[in-house]
Design a protein around this motif. Structure first.
Motif, short mmCIF file in Angstrom:
data_model
loop_
_atom_site.label_atom_id
_atom_site.label_comp_id
_atom_site.label_asym_id
_atom_site.label_seq_id
_atom_site.Cartn_x
_atom_site.Cartn_y
_atom_site.Cartn_z
N GLN A 67 5.58 1.94 -6.30
CA GLN A 67 4.58 2.43 -5.67
C GLN A 67 3.87 4.24 -6.26
O GLN A 67 3.18 4.69 -7.43
CB GLN A 67 3.06 1.26 -5.96
CG GLN A 67 1.79 1.72 -6.72
CD GLN A 67 0.66 0.70 -5.37
OE1 GLN A 67 1.20 -0.54 -4.93
NE2 GLN A 67 -0.44 1.39 -5.07
N ARG A 68 4.45 4.40 -5.39
CA ARG A 68 3.85 5.75 -5.57
C ARG A 68 4.56 6.95 -6.55
O ARG A 68 3.86 7.63 -6.96
CB ARG A 68 3.96 6.52 -4.29
CG ARG A 68 3.56 5.44 -2.88
CD ARG A 68 3.07 6.25 -2.05
NE ARG A 68 1.61 5.80 -0.92
CZ ARG A 68 0.96 6.62 -0.82
NH1 ARG A 68 0.31 7.63 -0.64
NH2 ARG A 68 0.18 5.52 0.06
N THR A 69 5.32 5.79 -6.99
CA THR A 69 6.24 6.42 -7.78
C THR A 69 5.93 7.32 -9.16
O THR A 69 5.81 7.89 -9.78
CB THR A 69 8.17 6.37 -7.62
OG1 THR A 69 8.33 6.96 -6.44
CG2 THR A 69 9.29 7.44 -8.67
N GLU A 115 0.41 -1.27 -0.13
CA GLU A 115 0.37 -0.10 0.24
C GLU A 115 0.53 1.00 -0.18
O GLU A 115 0.17 2.18 -0.32
CB GLU A 115 -0.84 0.02 0.95
CG GLU A 115 -1.34 0.82 0.92
CD GLU A 115 -2.94 0.66 2.31
OE1 GLU A 115 -3.15 2.08 2.91
OE2 GLU A 115 -2.94 0.02 3.08
N ASN A 116 2.06 1.21 0.61
CA ASN A 116 2.41 2.65 0.82
C ASN A 116 4.16 2.20 0.20
O ASN A 116 5.33 3.01 0.60
CB ASN A 116 3.37 2.45 1.96
CG ASN A 116 3.61 4.00 2.23
OD1 ASN A 116 3.56 4.96 1.25
ND2 ASN A 116 4.36 4.07 3.74
N CYS A 117 3.49 1.52 -1.08
CA CYS A 117 5.40 1.07 -1.87
C CYS A 117 5.91 2.19 -2.49
O CYS A 117 5.62 2.55 -3.04
CB CYS A 117 4.86 0.17 -2.70
SG CYS A 117 6.48 -0.11 -4.05
N PRO A 118 7.57 2.42 -2.18
CA PRO A 118 8.08 3.65 -2.63
C PRO A 118 7.80 3.89 -4.08
O PRO A 118 6.98 4.37 -5.23
CB PRO A 118 9.77 3.85 -2.24
CG PRO A 118 8.79 2.92 -1.37
CD PRO A 118 8.44 1.69 -1.17
N ASP A 160 3.27 6.42 -9.88
CA ASP A 160 1.41 7.14 -9.64
C ASP A 160 2.37 8.70 -10.21
O ASP A 160 1.23 9.44 -10.88
CB ASP A 160 0.84 7.90 -8.33
CG ASP A 160 0.58 5.63 -8.07
OD1 ASP A 160 0.78 5.11 -9.12
OD2 ASP A 160 0.41 5.54 -7.43
#
Length: 165
Positions: free
Chosen positions: A14-16, A9-12, A18
């Protein structure tokens, strides 16, 4: 904790992705790192529609990866240049790593590629993964994934059972 039992859920990564994980966004960042600043130049060089370019530049600006700086040519209205912020420049090693992989695995061998060299010595530039104790050129077998302070077990049954087959 096993990887499949860990929440992403808070994977760097994945967030990058996005924020910058779209082809056109990476090409805009590539051009910005090479000195392109003006909308018309991005449009001409990257080759995407004005609407998509406008959207990507807006998202990069909202994310703090680029900032706008006004400029005005004589006899023309004020316009905006797009410049990388410090946060944007911190993506440069990612671009170098993508370039390095592409040069090894995805280019047309019949067409020369632009070379990236260290200005001071002329040596080729490459991306290297290292630990904070300066152990250079690590590969995946040198690294272990551990749960950080924010890691949580996955609540997905599929993730819990995936390693049992």
């Amino acid at each position: 904790m096993e990887w499949l039992e860990t929440s992403t859920e808070n994977c760097p990564v994945q967030r990058t992705l996005d924020i910058v994980g779209e082809k056109w966004t990476l090409l805009i960042l590539r051009d910005a790192a090479n000195g392109v600043r003006r909308f018309d130049d991005f449009h001409r060089h990257v080759g995407l529609s004005e609407a998509v370019l406008s959207d990507r530049l807006r998202k990069l600006t909202v994310a703090g990866i680029m900032r706008t700086v006004p400029y005005r040519e004589p006899g023309r209205r004020t316009r905006q240049e797009y410049r990388l912020t410090r946060k944007g420049w911190e993506l440069w090693p990612v671009l170098v790593a993508l370039r390095q992989w592409g040069e090894a695995h995805a280019v047309d061998p019949e067409v020369p590629v632009l070379d990236l060299r260290h200005a001071a010595c002329g040596g080729p530039v490459r991306a290297v993964v290292e630990c904070s104790a300066e152990h250079l050129a690590l590969d995946p077998s040198d690294v272990e994934v551990t749960s950080g302070p924010a890691a949580r077990p996955s609540t997905s049954g599929a993730a819990r059972n995936a390693h049992r087959d």
